[in-house]
Motif scaffolding. Structure first.
Motif, PDB file in Angstrom:
ATOM      1  N   THR A 163      84.791  51.664 128.037  1.00 56.48           N
ATOM      2  CA  THR A 163      84.010  51.628 129.285  1.00 56.48           C
ATOM      3  C   THR A 163      84.124  50.288 130.009  1.00 56.48           C
ATOM      4  N   VAL A 164      84.989  49.419 129.541  1.00 55.14           N
ATOM      5  CA  VAL A 164      85.013  48.046 130.027  1.00 55.14           C
ATOM      6  C   VAL A 164      85.365  47.933 131.512  1.00 55.14           C
ATOM      7  N   ARG A 165      86.121  48.895 132.051  1.00 52.04           N
ATOM      8  CA  ARG A 165      86.536  48.819 133.453  1.00 52.04           C
ATOM      9  C   ARG A 165      85.704  49.696 134.382  1.00 52.04           C
ATOM     10  N   LYS A 166      84.692  50.333 133.851  1.00 45.75           N
ATOM     11  CA  LYS A 166      83.848  51.175 134.687  1.00 45.75           C
ATOM     12  C   LYS A 166      83.031  50.325 135.660  1.00 45.75           C
ATOM     13  N   ALA A 167      82.628  50.949 136.760  1.00 42.10           N
ATOM     14  CA  ALA A 167      81.927  50.215 137.819  1.00 42.10           C
ATOM     15  C   ALA A 167      80.599  49.631 137.343  1.00 42.10           C
ATOM     16  N   ASP A 168      79.959  50.303 136.387  1.00 42.08           N
ATOM     17  CA  ASP A 168      78.651  49.833 135.921  1.00 42.08           C
ATOM     18  C   ASP A 168      78.728  49.159 134.550  1.00 42.08           C
ATOM     19  N   SER A 169      79.893  48.654 134.201  1.00 42.75           N
ATOM     20  CA  SER A 169      80.048  48.013 132.891  1.00 42.75           C
ATOM     21  C   SER A 169      79.463  46.600 132.894  1.00 42.75           C
ATOM     22  N   CYS A 170      79.119  46.128 131.718  1.00 41.78           N
ATOM     23  CA  CYS A 170      78.640  44.746 131.578  1.00 41.78           C
ATOM     24  C   CYS A 170      79.777  43.758 131.836  1.00 41.78           C
ATOM     25  N   ALA A 171      80.995  44.173 131.518  1.00 39.15           N
ATOM     26  CA  ALA A 171      82.147  43.302 131.759  1.00 39.15           C
ATOM     27  C   ALA A 171      82.279  42.986 133.250  1.00 39.15           C
ATOM     28  N   ARG A 172      82.120  44.009 134.091  1.00 42.25           N
ATOM     29  CA  ARG A 172      82.173  43.776 135.540  1.00 42.25           C
ATOM     30  C   ARG A 172      80.980  42.933 135.999  1.00 42.25           C
ATOM     31  N   ALA A 173      79.840  43.147 135.372  1.00 42.04           N
ATOM     32  CA  ALA A 173      78.663  42.341 135.716  1.00 42.04           C
ATOM     33  C   ALA A 173      78.929  40.867 135.431  1.00 42.04           C
ATOM     34  N   ILE A 174      79.518  40.589 134.273  1.00 44.05           N
ATOM     35  CA  ILE A 174      79.861  39.206 133.916  1.00 44.05           C
ATOM     36  C   ILE A 174      80.856  38.635 134.920  1.00 44.05           C
ATOM     37  N   LEU A 175      81.846  39.438 135.278  1.00 47.28           N
ATOM     38  CA  LEU A 175      82.883  38.993 136.212  1.00 47.28           C
ATOM     39  C   LEU A 175      82.290  38.593 137.560  1.00 47.28           C
ATOM     40  N   TRP A 176      81.436  39.445 138.124  1.00 47.17           N
ATOM     41  CA  TRP A 176      80.909  39.169 139.462  1.00 47.17           C
ATOM     42  C   TRP A 176      79.826  38.097 139.455  1.00 47.17           C
ATOM     43  N   LEU A 177      79.072  38.005 138.387  1.00 45.98           N
ATOM     44  CA  LEU A 177      78.111  36.902 138.291  1.00 45.98           C
ATOM     45  C   LEU A 177      78.844  35.565 138.199  1.00 45.98           C
ATOM     46  N   THR A 178      79.939  35.555 137.463  1.00 50.88           N
ATOM     47  CA  THR A 178      80.725  34.325 137.336  1.00 50.88           C
ATOM     48  C   THR A 178      81.331  33.934 138.679  1.00 50.88           C
ATOM     49  N   ARG A 179      81.850  34.902 139.402  1.00 52.50           N
ATOM     50  CA  ARG A 179      82.410  34.614 140.726  1.00 52.50           C
ATOM     51  C   ARG A 179      81.334  34.135 141.696  1.00 52.50           C
ATOM     52  N   SER A 180      80.142  34.676 141.569  1.00 51.60           N
ATOM     53  CA  SER A 180      79.038  34.218 142.421  1.00 51.60           C
ATOM     54  C   SER A 180      78.664  32.773 142.096  1.00 51.60           C
ATOM     55  N   MET A 181      78.765  32.412 140.825  1.00 53.42           N
ATOM     56  CA  MET A 181      78.523  31.014 140.455  1.00 53.42           C
ATOM     57  C   MET A 181      79.653  30.120 140.948  1.00 53.42           C
ATOM     58  N   ASP A 182      80.868  30.647 140.983  1.00 53.40           N
ATOM     59  CA  ASP A 182      81.979  29.903 141.594  1.00 53.40           C
ATOM     60  C   ASP A 182      81.645  29.567 143.049  1.00 53.40           C
ATOM     61  N   PHE A 183      81.056  30.533 143.734  1.00 51.11           N
ATOM     62  CA  PHE A 183      80.634  30.333 145.120  1.00 51.11           C
ATOM     63  C   PHE A 183      79.594  29.212 145.209  1.00 51.11           C
ATOM     64  N   SER A 184      78.644  29.201 144.286  1.00 57.49           N
ATOM     65  CA  SER A 184      77.600  28.166 144.282  1.00 57.49           C
ATOM     66  C   SER A 184      78.201  26.779 144.081  1.00 57.49           C
ATOM     67  N   VAL A 185      79.140  26.676 143.147  1.00 64.99           N
ATOM     68  CA  VAL A 185      79.797  25.393 142.893  1.00 64.99           C
ATOM     69  C   VAL A 185      80.558  24.927 144.131  1.00 64.99           C
ATOM     70  N   ALA A 186      81.278  25.844 144.765  1.00 68.07           N
ATOM     71  CA  ALA A 186      82.052  25.490 145.959  1.00 68.07           C
ATOM     72  C   ALA A 186      81.137  25.000 147.080  1.00 68.07           C
ATOM     73  N   LEU A 187      79.980  25.640 147.233  1.00 72.29           N
ATOM     74  CA  LEU A 187      79.032  25.237 148.273  1.00 72.29           C
ATOM     75  C   LEU A 187      78.458  23.851 147.989  1.00 72.29           C
ATOM     76  N   LEU A 188      78.061  23.605 146.753  1.00 76.15           N
ATOM     77  CA  LEU A 188      77.497  22.303 146.390  1.00 76.15           C
ATOM     78  C   LEU A 188      78.531  21.187 146.552  1.00 76.15           C
ATOM     79  N   GLN A 189      79.764  21.467 146.180  1.00 72.70           N
ATOM     80  CA  GLN A 189      80.813  20.455 146.313  1.00 72.70           C
ATOM     81  C   GLN A 189      81.054  20.098 147.777  1.00 72.70           C
ATOM     82  N   ARG A 190      80.973  21.071 148.657  1.00 76.58           N
ATOM     83  CA  ARG A 190      81.169  20.794 150.081  1.00 76.58           C
ATOM     84  C   ARG A 190      80.010  19.980 150.652  1.00 76.58           C
ATOM     85  N   LEU A 191      78.827  20.256 150.185  1.00 74.44           N
ATOM     86  CA  LEU A 191      77.680  19.443 150.600  1.00 74.44           C
ATOM     87  C   LEU A 191      77.861  17.991 150.163  1.00 74.44           C
TER      88      LEU A 191
END
Length: 288
Positions: A163-191
């Motif tokens: 089930t690792v590639r399913k839309a509601d998998s925890c693996a996808r949740a980890i992936l998108w939460l990590t990418r959202s944190m990437d966004f946070s880091v990029a924003l703070l660095q620009r500030l």
């Protein structure tokens, strides 16, 4: 004369009642108020009063401590909270950790929600996705906290289940939460970079857009990209956002040192997670 004296004593007895046994002795004894000594009953009353007074003082001290703790917590900036969440995580020998811990990741994810709240209601769609992803991970973690104490264990479980590639998998949740944190880091660095260069300050909307382009946009389909483009038009003033980062009763100058420390702690942690996801060939997944 004897008859009159007896009559007077009889009247006194009629008015005051017969003298009880021991009253004569009490009358003859010196008054305790004069000698300064307290009777047993008075001592009990005094001790009870002292105990109640000490109890009231203790309760007042506890209330003061609670108020103090509340004020200190309110004055903690979001940056400091994130640093405190990451500080216990150690990296041994500079090598990537193959099993990033679950609880610190969830703690940072909740702080991410607060970050999106402060950017404004324009981030409602992204915030909803983050919230759902957090709930998905929490649900699996609570099934067996010791077994799912690492993100790797969650991904391995879903890999075994298919089930690792399913839309509601925890693996996808980890992936998108990590990418959202990437966004946070990029924003703070620009500030931080803007403050360091001393150049004309960009609006928060411009900084958010720049951070979005390098972190989330490469993985978004046209629907998600269009939604974010609309959201960028309603982002609040930069000063409001920076003030929130600093916490209440703090200076509104940019917390450069705190941003540097947070990025130093957060970036390696995110790198570990990206490396783990790449191991399972999940790092290139996109949304619609």
């Amino acid at each position: 004369m004897m008859v009159e004296r007896k009559r007077d004593e009889g009247e006194a007895m009629a008015m005051n009642g017969p003298r009880q046994e021991g009253e004569a002795e009490a009358a003859a004894a010196p008054a305790t108020a004069v000698t300064g000594e307290k009777g047993e009953g008075e001592r009990d009353d005094g001790e009870r009063a002292d105990g109640e007074e000490r109890k009231e003082e203790s309760e007042e001290e506890e209330e003061e401590e609670e108020k103090k703790d509340k004020v200190e917590l309110e004055e903690w900036s979001e940056l400091r909270l994130a640093i405190a969440e990451l500080s216990p995580i150690s990296r041994r020998g500079g090598k990537l950790c193959s099993s990033p811990p679950t609880l610190p990741f969830l703690g940072l994810s909740h702080l991410l929600l607060r970050l999106l709240d402060k950017i404004g209601p324009t981030m409602a769609v992204l915030r909803l996705d983050v919230q759902r992803n957090i709930e998905r991970l929490q649900e699996l973690y609570l099934q067996d906290p010791s077994k799912y104490s690492t993100l790797t264990a969650m991904v391995e479980k879903e890999t075994d289940d298919g089930t690792v590639r399913k839309a509601d998998s925890c693996a996808r949740a980890i992936l998108w939460l990590t990418r959202s944190m990437d966004f946070s880091v990029a924003l703070l660095q620009r500030l931080e970079e803007e403050e360091e260069e001393g150049s004309d300050q960009q609006s928060l909307a411009q900084l958010v857009e720049a951070a979005y382009k390098v972190s989330l946009k490469p993985w978004h389909g046209w629907i998600s990209s269009a939604a974010c483009k609309i959201a960028l038009k309603l982002i609040p003033e930069r000063a409001i956002f920076v003030g929130w980062l600093m916490g209440e009763n703090q200076s509104y100058s940019l917390p450069k040192l705190e941003i540097e420390k947070l990025v130093q702690l957060l970036q390696p942690f995110l790198d570990d997670i990206h490396a783990m996801l790449a191991k399972f060939k999940l790092d290139r997944l996109k949304s619609t």
